[in-house]
Design a protein around this motif. Structure first.
Motif, mmCIF file in Angstrom:
data_model
loop_
_atom_site.group_PDB
_atom_site.id
_atom_site.type_symbol
_atom_site.label_atom_id
_atom_site.label_comp_id
_atom_site.label_asym_id
_atom_site.label_seq_id
_atom_site.Cartn_x
_atom_site.Cartn_y
_atom_site.Cartn_z
ATOM 1 N N ARG A 126 4.588 -7.900 4.030
ATOM 2 C CA ARG A 126 3.557 -6.944 4.444
ATOM 3 C C ARG A 126 2.711 -7.503 5.582
ATOM 4 N NH1 ARG A 126 4.840 -6.068 -0.729
ATOM 5 N NH2 ARG A 126 4.888 -3.898 -1.481
ATOM 6 N N LEU A 127 2.458 -8.800 5.549
ATOM 7 C CA LEU A 127 1.709 -9.403 6.658
ATOM 8 C C LEU A 127 2.521 -9.366 7.956
ATOM 9 C CD1 LEU A 127 0.051 -12.505 4.945
ATOM 10 C CD2 LEU A 127 -1.039 -10.350 5.594
ATOM 11 N N ARG A 128 3.831 -9.391 7.829
ATOM 12 C CA ARG A 128 4.683 -9.273 9.010
ATOM 13 C C ARG A 128 4.485 -7.904 9.673
ATOM 14 N NH1 ARG A 128 8.979 -12.237 10.460
ATOM 15 N NH2 ARG A 128 9.116 -13.173 8.381
ATOM 16 N N PHE A 129 4.263 -6.869 8.838
ATOM 17 C CA PHE A 129 3.974 -5.546 9.405
ATOM 18 C C PHE A 129 2.752 -5.621 10.334
ATOM 19 C CE2 PHE A 129 5.584 -3.335 5.263
ATOM 20 C CZ PHE A 129 6.872 -3.752 5.545
ATOM 21 N N LEU A 130 1.715 -6.312 9.855
ATOM 22 C CA LEU A 130 0.480 -6.405 10.641
ATOM 23 C C LEU A 130 0.709 -7.200 11.923
ATOM 24 C CD1 LEU A 130 -2.207 -7.015 7.856
ATOM 25 C CD2 LEU A 130 -1.263 -4.855 8.716
ATOM 26 N N ARG A 131 1.504 -8.257 11.836
ATOM 27 C CA ARG A 131 1.792 -9.057 13.030
ATOM 28 C C ARG A 131 2.595 -8.239 14.039
ATOM 29 N NH1 ARG A 131 2.987 -13.010 9.117
ATOM 30 N NH2 ARG A 131 5.234 -12.898 9.570
ATOM 31 N N ASP A 132 3.576 -7.495 13.529
ATOM 32 C CA ASP A 132 4.384 -6.671 14.429
ATOM 33 C C ASP A 132 3.531 -5.571 15.065
ATOM 34 O OD1 ASP A 132 6.554 -8.209 13.804
ATOM 35 O OD2 ASP A 132 7.463 -6.760 12.428
ATOM 36 N N HIS A 133 2.608 -5.011 14.276
ATOM 37 C CA HIS A 133 1.708 -3.985 14.805
ATOM 38 C C HIS A 133 0.839 -4.569 15.921
ATOM 39 C CE1 HIS A 133 -2.188 -1.761 14.776
ATOM 40 N NE2 HIS A 133 -1.381 -0.706 14.766
ATOM 41 N N ALA A 134 0.301 -5.767 15.675
ATOM 42 C CA ALA A 134 -0.552 -6.413 16.677
ATOM 43 C C ALA A 134 0.232 -6.777 17.939
ATOM 44 C CB ALA A 134 -1.198 -7.666 16.084
ATOM 45 N N ALA A 135 1.530 -7.022 17.777
ATOM 46 C CA ALA A 135 2.372 -7.386 18.916
ATOM 47 C C ALA A 135 2.859 -6.159 19.683
ATOM 48 C CB ALA A 135 3.562 -8.203 18.447
ATOM 49 N N GLY A 136 2.477 -4.972 19.211
ATOM 50 C CA GLY A 136 2.833 -3.759 19.931
ATOM 51 C C GLY A 136 4.144 -3.121 19.528
ATOM 52 N N SER A 137 4.647 -3.410 18.324
ATOM 53 C CA SER A 137 5.895 -2.803 17.842
ATOM 54 C C SER A 137 5.831 -1.280 17.959
ATOM 55 C CB SER A 137 6.137 -3.193 16.388
ATOM 56 O OG SER A 137 7.072 -2.328 15.776
ATOM 57 N N ALA A 138 6.846 -0.690 18.573
ATOM 58 C CA ALA A 138 6.863 0.765 18.747
ATOM 59 C C ALA A 138 6.839 1.479 17.406
ATOM 60 C CB ALA A 138 8.097 1.171 19.546
ATOM 61 N N PHE A 139 7.551 0.932 16.432
ATOM 62 C CA PHE A 139 7.601 1.589 15.117
ATOM 63 C C PHE A 139 6.222 1.620 14.473
ATOM 64 C CE2 PHE A 139 8.072 1.118 10.448
ATOM 65 C CZ PHE A 139 8.607 2.368 10.175
ATOM 66 N N PHE A 140 5.525 0.478 14.472
ATOM 67 C CA PHE A 140 4.235 0.402 13.777
ATOM 68 C C PHE A 140 3.081 1.004 14.587
ATOM 69 C CE2 PHE A 140 6.598 -3.016 11.577
ATOM 70 C CZ PHE A 140 6.443 -2.559 10.279
ATOM 71 N N VAL A 141 3.228 1.068 15.893
ATOM 72 C CA VAL A 141 2.149 1.586 16.731
ATOM 73 C C VAL A 141 2.302 3.086 16.991
ATOM 74 C CG1 VAL A 141 1.066 1.474 19.023
ATOM 75 C CG2 VAL A 141 1.719 -0.640 17.849
ATOM 76 N N GLN A 142 3.536 3.542 17.191
ATOM 77 C CA GLN A 142 3.746 4.901 17.682
ATOM 78 C C GLN A 142 4.235 5.896 16.637
ATOM 79 O OE1 GLN A 142 6.300 4.699 21.138
ATOM 80 N NE2 GLN A 142 5.156 2.984 22.029
ATOM 81 N N THR A 143 4.817 5.431 15.527
ATOM 82 C CA THR A 143 5.369 6.380 14.551
ATOM 83 C C THR A 143 4.447 6.508 13.349
ATOM 84 O OG1 THR A 143 6.648 4.791 13.216
ATOM 85 C CG2 THR A 143 7.667 5.612 15.259
ATOM 86 N N LYS A 144 4.450 7.694 12.752
ATOM 87 C CA LYS A 144 3.603 7.923 11.579
ATOM 88 C C LYS A 144 4.032 7.077 10.378
ATOM 89 C CE LYS A 144 1.962 12.541 12.796
ATOM 90 N NZ LYS A 144 1.882 13.969 12.399
#
Length: 290
Positions: A126-144
């Motif tokens: 779950r913390l990896r989700f946050l790291r990927d979001h902070a790194a600008g992951s298209a999935f975590f930043v742009q998709t619902k």
């Protein structure tokens, strides 16, 4: 206690004697017994000492309760596949059942710091989700769906009063409780020499293995080649009875932990162990006679 008494009152001497004649009789009787045990375990997780816990349980004990609830849910499904004579799916469910039983007992035997460590270890991915979001992951930043996952993790951390900086120990221990592998935990709670024949072999049912395929999915032909085996392997009491060896102590120790254990509950847990042992021995006797 009335609910518990109603569950066990049918098991008088004549009822047991009449239903323990042949291997099929024992297996049928065992199905009823195992489901009743699962219902009793369900009841145990709803017992509270009102003075100690007027409403529910804190983060120091709720993780243990969650594992105990997981166990009776799994046991009910195990019994369903046992009744369906599907040994393969019983085996798949046995592994998480034993894991929950062993980990719950490990937590019960340690202090709140170990329970906290257990909780934190669950945040690894779950913390990896946050790291990927902070790194600008298209999935975590742009998709619902990605945004919902991130908010879910953030909400959980907030409720527990945790931040991303609070996991130094868990990272150092490679996200293992107290730095221990499950084998290490098993060896502390049970006996190390039981591991291979229980949890170890059951791992094959999860990951898939050559021996597992031979046992459940293939048949060897007369010329030595292999074809499919599209049917379910039959299940008998040997698939389920040993599980109570792992689960009964966990529920007993939980009731003691929450100061709800009394002689009546002690008698019920002792009765479960006695009947389970008698069923296993009787099956062994009738199986050899068959």
């Amino acid at each position: 206690m009335d609910e518990i008494a109603d569950r066990v009152k049918k098991y008088d001497e004549s009822y047991i004697r009449e239903h323990l004649v042949s291997p099929s009789d024992v297996n049928a009787f065992a199905a009823t017994f195992f489901m009743d045990v699962a219902e009793l375990y369900d009841t145990f997780t709803r017992i509270r000492n009102i003075e100690r816990n007027p409403t529910g349980f804190s983060y120091d004990e709720a993780p243990i309760l969650g594992l105990l609830v997981r166990m009776w849910k799994l046991m009910k499904e195990i019994v369903r596949y046992y009744v369906d004579d599907n040994a393969e799916f019983v085996g798949i469910l046995e592994r998480p059942f034993i894991e929950a039983a062993v980990v719950s007992r490990f937590l019960l035997s340690n202090d709140r710091s170990v329970v906290e460590d257990y909780r934190k270890c669950s945040y690894k991915d779950r913390l990896r989700f946050l790291r990927d979001h902070a790194a600008g992951s298209a999935f975590f930043v742009q998709t619902k769906p990605g945004q919902r996952l991130v908010r879910s993790v953030q909400d959980k951390l907030r409720r527990e009063g945790l931040t991303e900086a609070d996991f130094t120990v868990q990272k150092r221990n490679r996200w293992k409780i107290q730095g221990k592998s499950f084998y290490d935990i098993f060896a502390v709670v049970e006996r190390a020499d039981m591991y291979a024949a229980t949890y170890g072999m059951m791992s094959e049912s999860i990951h898939g293995s050559w021996n597992d395929s031979i046992d459940f999915d293939l048949r060897q032909l007369e010329d030595g080649t292999f074809g499919t085996y599209p049917f379910s392997q039959p299940a008998d009491i040997r698939y389920v009875a040993p599980l109570i060896r792992f689960s009964n102590p966990a529920y007993r120790e939980w009731l003691q932990r929450i100061e709800a254990y009394d002689q009546g509950l002690a008698d019920i847990l002792d009765w479960i162990e006695r009947v389970n042992h008698a069923l296993f021995l009787r099956f062994d006797e009738t199986f050899e006679e068959a």
